[in-house]
Design an enzyme around this catalytic site. Structure first.
Site, PDB file in Angstrom:
ATOM      1  N   GLU A 118       1.197  -1.264  -0.307  1.00  0.00           N
ATOM      2  CA  GLU A 118       0.304  -0.306  -0.287  1.00  0.00           C
ATOM      3  C   GLU A 118       1.252   1.397  -0.181  1.00  0.00           C
ATOM      4  O   GLU A 118       1.873   1.500   1.106  1.00  0.00           O
ATOM      5  CB  GLU A 118      -0.581   0.443   1.069  1.00  0.00           C
ATOM      6  CG  GLU A 118      -1.636   1.241   1.495  1.00  0.00           C
ATOM      7  CD  GLU A 118      -1.972   1.359   2.650  1.00  0.00           C
ATOM      8  OE1 GLU A 118      -3.634   1.989   2.594  1.00  0.00           O
ATOM      9  OE2 GLU A 118      -1.844   1.098   3.934  1.00  0.00           O
ATOM     10  N   TRP A 119       0.679   2.140  -1.219  1.00  0.00           N
ATOM     11  CA  TRP A 119       1.551   3.266  -0.915  1.00  0.00           C
ATOM     12  C   TRP A 119       0.622   4.348  -0.354  1.00  0.00           C
ATOM     13  O   TRP A 119      -0.591   5.018  -1.190  1.00  0.00           O
ATOM     14  CB  TRP A 119       2.057   3.940  -2.508  1.00  0.00           C
ATOM     15  CG  TRP A 119       1.814   5.101  -2.641  1.00  0.00           C
ATOM     16  CD1 TRP A 119       3.406   6.029  -1.223  1.00  0.00           C
ATOM     17  CD2 TRP A 119       2.916   6.579  -3.121  1.00  0.00           C
ATOM     18  NE1 TRP A 119       3.575   6.402  -1.442  1.00  0.00           N
ATOM     19  CE2 TRP A 119       3.469   7.778  -3.272  1.00  0.00           C
ATOM     20  CE3 TRP A 119       2.098   6.495  -4.222  1.00  0.00           C
ATOM     21  CZ2 TRP A 119       3.252   8.782  -3.571  1.00  0.00           C
ATOM     22  CZ3 TRP A 119       2.250   7.830  -5.902  1.00  0.00           C
ATOM     23  CH2 TRP A 119       2.760   8.193  -5.040  1.00  0.00           C
ATOM     24  N   ARG A 120       0.495   4.879   1.003  1.00  0.00           N
ATOM     25  CA  ARG A 120      -0.141   5.727   1.705  1.00  0.00           C
ATOM     26  C   ARG A 120       0.155   7.071   0.803  1.00  0.00           C
ATOM     27  O   ARG A 120       1.004   7.676   1.767  1.00  0.00           O
ATOM     28  CB  ARG A 120       0.683   5.634   3.370  1.00  0.00           C
ATOM     29  CG  ARG A 120      -0.199   5.078   3.726  1.00  0.00           C
ATOM     30  CD  ARG A 120      -2.099   5.225   3.823  1.00  0.00           C
ATOM     31  NE  ARG A 120      -2.459   6.776   4.525  1.00  0.00           N
ATOM     32  CZ  ARG A 120      -1.966   6.563   5.623  1.00  0.00           C
ATOM     33  NH1 ARG A 120      -2.442   5.596   6.554  1.00  0.00           N
ATOM     34  NH2 ARG A 120      -2.465   7.546   6.228  1.00  0.00           N
ATOM     35  N   GLU A 166     -10.343  11.477   7.979  1.00  0.00           N
ATOM     36  CA  GLU A 166     -10.615   9.799   8.282  1.00  0.00           C
ATOM     37  C   GLU A 166      -8.974   9.521   9.110  1.00  0.00           C
ATOM     38  O   GLU A 166      -8.254   8.767   9.301  1.00  0.00           O
ATOM     39  CB  GLU A 166     -10.420   8.837   7.303  1.00  0.00           C
ATOM     40  CG  GLU A 166     -12.106   8.882   7.050  1.00  0.00           C
ATOM     41  CD  GLU A 166     -12.863   7.905   6.354  1.00  0.00           C
ATOM     42  OE1 GLU A 166     -12.072   7.053   6.620  1.00  0.00           O
ATOM     43  OE2 GLU A 166     -13.860   8.445   5.683  1.00  0.00           O
ATOM     44  N   HIS A 175     -13.041   5.061   8.452  1.00  0.00           N
ATOM     45  CA  HIS A 175     -12.042   4.976   9.441  1.00  0.00           C
ATOM     46  C   HIS A 175     -12.201   5.690  10.915  1.00  0.00           C
ATOM     47  O   HIS A 175     -13.217   6.817  10.654  1.00  0.00           O
ATOM     48  CB  HIS A 175     -10.384   5.556   9.500  1.00  0.00           C
ATOM     49  CG  HIS A 175      -9.638   4.512   8.008  1.00  0.00           C
ATOM     50  ND1 HIS A 175     -10.737   4.155   6.484  1.00  0.00           N
ATOM     51  CD2 HIS A 175      -8.755   3.448   8.270  1.00  0.00           C
ATOM     52  CE1 HIS A 175      -9.542   3.385   6.267  1.00  0.00           C
ATOM     53  NE2 HIS A 175      -8.755   2.896   7.113  1.00  0.00           N
ATOM     54  N   LYS A 201     -13.773  -1.724   3.624  1.00  0.00           N
ATOM     55  CA  LYS A 201     -12.964  -2.160   4.579  1.00  0.00           C
ATOM     56  C   LYS A 201     -13.684  -0.646   6.166  1.00  0.00           C
ATOM     57  O   LYS A 201     -13.786   0.669   5.729  1.00  0.00           O
ATOM     58  CB  LYS A 201     -11.985  -1.584   4.236  1.00  0.00           C
ATOM     59  CG  LYS A 201     -10.383  -1.260   5.275  1.00  0.00           C
ATOM     60  CD  LYS A 201      -9.425  -0.423   4.896  1.00  0.00           C
ATOM     61  CE  LYS A 201      -8.980  -0.269   5.908  1.00  0.00           C
ATOM     62  NZ  LYS A 201      -7.378   0.504   5.442  1.00  0.00           N
ATOM     63  N   ARG A 203      -6.248  -8.110  13.700  1.00  0.00           N
ATOM     64  CA  ARG A 203      -4.958  -8.178  13.202  1.00  0.00           C
ATOM     65  C   ARG A 203      -4.392  -9.504  12.641  1.00  0.00           C
ATOM     66  O   ARG A 203      -4.563  -9.734  11.548  1.00  0.00           O
ATOM     67  CB  ARG A 203      -3.979  -7.050  13.175  1.00  0.00           C
ATOM     68  CG  ARG A 203      -4.576  -5.255  13.660  1.00  0.00           C
ATOM     69  CD  ARG A 203      -2.813  -4.801  13.419  1.00  0.00           C
ATOM     70  NE  ARG A 203      -4.022  -3.142  13.622  1.00  0.00           N
ATOM     71  CZ  ARG A 203      -3.771  -2.268  12.239  1.00  0.00           C
ATOM     72  NH1 ARG A 203      -3.702  -2.789  11.941  1.00  0.00           N
ATOM     73  NH2 ARG A 203      -4.444  -0.667  12.819  1.00  0.00           N
ATOM     74  N   SER A 263       1.872   3.222   9.695  1.00  0.00           N
ATOM     75  CA  SER A 263       0.735   4.199   9.189  1.00  0.00           C
ATOM     76  C   SER A 263      -0.908   4.335  10.214  1.00  0.00           C
ATOM     77  O   SER A 263      -1.303   5.083   9.828  1.00  0.00           O
ATOM     78  CB  SER A 263       0.327   3.730   7.710  1.00  0.00           C
ATOM     79  OG  SER A 263      -0.390   2.081   7.772  1.00  0.00           O
ATOM     80  N   GLN A 288      -0.714  -1.387  14.765  1.00  0.00           N
ATOM     81  CA  GLN A 288       0.496  -2.564  13.376  1.00  0.00           C
ATOM     82  C   GLN A 288       1.618  -2.896  13.912  1.00  0.00           C
ATOM     83  O   GLN A 288       2.359  -2.604  14.589  1.00  0.00           O
ATOM     84  CB  GLN A 288       0.401  -1.680  12.319  1.00  0.00           C
ATOM     85  CG  GLN A 288      -0.603  -0.978  11.072  1.00  0.00           C
ATOM     86  CD  GLN A 288      -0.032  -0.392  10.402  1.00  0.00           C
ATOM     87  OE1 GLN A 288       1.194  -0.246   9.668  1.00  0.00           O
ATOM     88  NE2 GLN A 288      -0.742  -0.110   9.335  1.00  0.00           N
TER      89      GLN A 288
END
Length: 262
Positions: free
Chosen positions: A46-48, A86, A153, A180, A223, A242, A246
């Site tokens: 995932e590129w934030r 978010e 979110h 999601k 998770r 991120s 995590q």
């Protein structure tokens, strides 16, 4: 849930895909982070992009995505702009947000794009009101090029179970390929609420992958065990996180292997 395939990603029950976010704002560092993940393989990168304000320059974004795609090989790429509303890093109008997502989608370098689905819930400061119809149209346009992960979110708390389930189903009804939802627990019961809501949503849309997680240290168990309640993807970090809670990628993979069920 039976085995599902979206684009080239195969989702199997009890076996979550592992996504790793890239969060640097410096182009060279993003490429380096991407290449480093080869040392610790993941299923999705995932590129934030919200960490990089220069993404609003269309041609610069196109050229960088080409470089990023080249460095990734066949690993699927998820392009995400997480707005400040978010919990992200970029304040942006809806019009600019959708435009930039379209630039990324049309580059043909991206496999998945994250779309924040509930813009109509935000303060009525937009020059043009955003409706469910507006979101559906945007999702349909993006789907000409990519698969859409619809997202919501809540960094303030955890809604009631029925509300979480309804939001996941609403994202599905408004066209998202993968709904999601991420929420912030204030007590242990909130983590159970999130996982029960995920299970209920998954039972109603069994042929659709769902992603759901409880954030922070309190929610870290979701998770690891989320797949057992229907969540198809979990996010682990390789370096900087991120989102709160995590788990480092190597630790996450070990934990998932031990808890995996079919």
């Amino acid at each position: 849930m039976d085995t599902l395939k979206i684009k080239e990603t195969v989702f199997k029950p009890g076996r979550p895909k592992v996504a790793v976010p890239l969060v640097s704002s410096v182009p060279g560092e993003i490429i380096d982070e991407c290449e480093d993940t080869e040392k610790m393989p993941c299923d999705v990168i995932e590129w934030r992009a919200d960490y990089s304000s220069w993404i609003l320059e269309d041609e610069r974004l196109r050229l960088f995505l080409q470089k990023l795609r080249h460095s990734m090989g066949a690993t699927p790429l998820l392009f995400t702009i997480r707005t400040t509303a978010e919990g992200g890093e970029l304040t942006i109008s809806f019009e600019q947000y959708i435009h930039t997502l379209q630039v990324a989608a049309q580059s043909e370098c991206v496999d998945y794009i994250d779309v924040e689905m509930f813009w109509w819930d935000r303060a009525l400061s937009e020059s043009e009101p955003v409706t469910e119809g507006t979101i559906r149209e945007a999702v349909q346009a993006l789907q000409q090029h990519v698969q859409v992960i619809g997202s919501y979110h809540d960094f303030q708390g955890t809604p009631q179970e029925l509300q979480i389930t309804k939001r996941l189903l609403a994202m599905h009804d408004n066209g998202a390929d993968i709904p999601k939802m991420a929420v912030m627990p204030q007590r242990k019961e909130d983590v159970l609420t999130l996982m029960c809501a995920t299970l209920q949503a998954k039972r109603q849309i069994p042929d659709t992958p769902v992603i759901a997680m409880s954030m922070g240290a309190l929610g870290a168990v979701s998770r690891v065990a989320g797949a057992n309640f229907g969540s198809a993807v979990t996010f682990g970090c390789y370096g900087e996180t991120s989102a709160p809670g995590q788990i480092p990628l190597e630790e996450l993979r070990v934990a998932l292997k031990r808890l995996q069920i079919s």
